[in-house]
Write an enzyme that holds these catalytic residues in place. Sequence first.
Site, mmCIF file in Angstrom:
data_model
loop_
_atom_site.group_PDB
_atom_site.id
_atom_site.type_symbol
_atom_site.label_atom_id
_atom_site.label_comp_id
_atom_site.label_asym_id
_atom_site.label_seq_id
_atom_site.Cartn_x
_atom_site.Cartn_y
_atom_site.Cartn_z
ATOM 1 N N CYS A 31 1.931 -4.428 -9.551
ATOM 2 C CA CYS A 31 0.981 -5.753 -8.921
ATOM 3 C C CYS A 31 -0.050 -4.271 -8.624
ATOM 4 O O CYS A 31 -0.961 -4.754 -7.563
ATOM 5 C CB CYS A 31 1.504 -5.719 -7.698
ATOM 6 S SG CYS A 31 2.886 -5.060 -6.186
ATOM 7 N N HIS A 63 -7.806 1.201 -0.298
ATOM 8 C CA HIS A 63 -7.701 -0.296 0.198
ATOM 9 C C HIS A 63 -9.605 -0.682 0.122
ATOM 10 O O HIS A 63 -9.561 -1.969 0.148
ATOM 11 C CB HIS A 63 -7.224 -0.211 1.525
ATOM 12 C CG HIS A 63 -5.262 -0.815 1.555
ATOM 13 N ND1 HIS A 63 -4.768 0.528 2.071
ATOM 14 C CD2 HIS A 63 -4.480 -1.079 0.527
ATOM 15 C CE1 HIS A 63 -3.219 0.444 2.106
ATOM 16 N NE2 HIS A 63 -3.193 -0.264 0.605
HETATM 17 C C1 PEP Z 1 0.455 -0.344 -3.982
HETATM 18 O O1 PEP Z 1 0.393 0.296 -3.201
HETATM 19 O O2 PEP Z 1 0.168 -0.328 -5.363
HETATM 20 C C2 PEP Z 1 -0.038 -1.672 -3.634
HETATM 21 C C3 PEP Z 1 -0.106 -3.228 -4.841
HETATM 22 O O3 PEP Z 1 0.065 -2.064 -2.209
HETATM 23 P P1 PEP Z 1 -1.449 -1.854 -1.273
HETATM 24 O O4 PEP Z 1 -2.833 -0.964 -2.707
HETATM 25 O O5 PEP Z 1 -1.581 -2.884 -0.741
HETATM 26 O O6 PEP Z 1 -1.061 -0.802 -0.294
HETATM 27 MG MG MG Z 2 1.066 -0.224 -1.531
#
Ligand code: PEP
Ligand code: MG
Length: 522
Positions: free
Chosen positions: A478, A181
């Site tokens: 996403c 993240h």
């Molecule tokens: C994902 O897991 O692809 C996502 C978009 O959420 P995050 O990266 O915040 O876990």
């Molecule tokens: Mg995620």
Amino acid sequence: MAAPRDLPGRPAAPGRAIGPAFRAEERPVPAPGAPGEGDARAALEAAVALAVAELGELAARSDAESAGILDFQIELLLDGELTAPAFARIERGEAAALAWAGAMGAHIDTLATDGDAFALRAADLADLRSRVLDALAGRTRADFPDGAVYVGRDMPPSVFLAHDWSKGGAVALAAGSPASHVAILARARGVPMVVGLGGLSVGNGDRLLVDGTQGVVRLHPEERLDAPPPDLAVRAPAALLGGQAGGARLFANIDTLADLDALDPASVAGIGLVRTEFLLAEAAEALDEERHLAAYRRIVERMDGRPVTLRMLDLGGDKALPGLVAGDPGSVLGARGVRFLLAHPDLARLQARALIRAAALGPVSVLLPMVTLPQELSAMAALFDEEAARLARQGVPGRRPPLGIMVEVPAAALTLDLFAEAAFFSVGTNDLVQYLAAAARDNPAVAHLHAGAEAAMFRLLDTIATAARAAGRPVSVCGDLAGDPAAVGRLVALGLRELSLAPSRLGAVRAALQGLTGGAPG
Ligand code: PEP
Ligand code: MG
């Protein structure tokens, strides 16, 4: 002068920056599970004591009238009757910030129903609630000098978010991963980051050049960089107007209000993902309905009629909220996302109310993170219905938003037909691949398995697209795969035509999609 030396790592966020090294203190990795009750009690006691000390200092510098008000607040904080309910909640297993916010919220609600005479006291309590929450967060958050290169084993997203990057700086991590993240945040903010540097023998204050494009850190560089600090205004080219590209609709992922300010709303079809856990990155914000609403209002108003998908807090795993949830990468298989929210209904209800109120302002949809079972969606849907009814009774404008789910847990991905209540699906490829390949996204030792699992991932994406079509539900992607120019053609070919990506990726993805259809860019 010491000779330059190159330290090889892996690129995680592009760009180059030079600055003095700031060596982050190594903290022991917290044990899995919630912080112990003893820790939470001690943390709250310390935060209350800090708040009392701050108020005392303020009172000493104030005129008589103001000092009187501050002294009254100090008395309230020292009153065991006021604080006892919070400590009782801690004994029942709640985290310090949640216990404090919940107990103070209950006091404030009681006063609010007691009429005007008590309204002033309620304002004092609201003030104290925020002050102690800030103190709780402050004790756990350590900032570092502007323009420095943060050097550490890994970096918690909350530390990244608490820092002002407008003065430059970069990140060099011994461990870490481009899929983590904090790497997502660094790419979005234009902060150069190199990970996987292994044992880093760098002293505090040593001059470092971080080349996040090449994945190299140079110790004692001779060169100077004349480039200005990272430009936060990642403006998409005008060619992106409307977010249409080669048969796909492009949406933006927003992590902070700085991302929002930098985005040209006309360059996208809307916002496909707001990571609210980064937007409200401190306990004092996350536990304040009005602060949620203020942030959501800014997004909805700026997008001016374009759809906005707000994701509920995805806490747990490596996403901490200082004072509320400890960062614990070991809990990626634990109480993350919707699991955490359903276990903390006070917090879920507070956010639901702010989301319902925001949905009255524009086309807002709500995404639930880390959903595994249809029952989790049903429980959250019931909670939204109850809060919408409550707001209506109170005469507060609101609209019950459509609820969709993140498709990022394989068990959900394989059973979309069972999620009849989902208004839409959004595929989180970052988590989906880590759970599919059983390879943690923040562990460089197994990062190669993500690329290695590509065939499995695309088969699953095909299954997801087919199931969403059969159910007649919109589906978008996403996760970071939607921002990968080498992958988007295959996504579109599978029928995954709504892509939500970091604003900094819009240009490259647009170009890749136009190349596929032979369309002239521009
Ligand atoms: C994902 O897991 O692809 C996502 C978009 O959420 P995050 O990266 O915040 O876990
Ligand atoms: Mg995620």
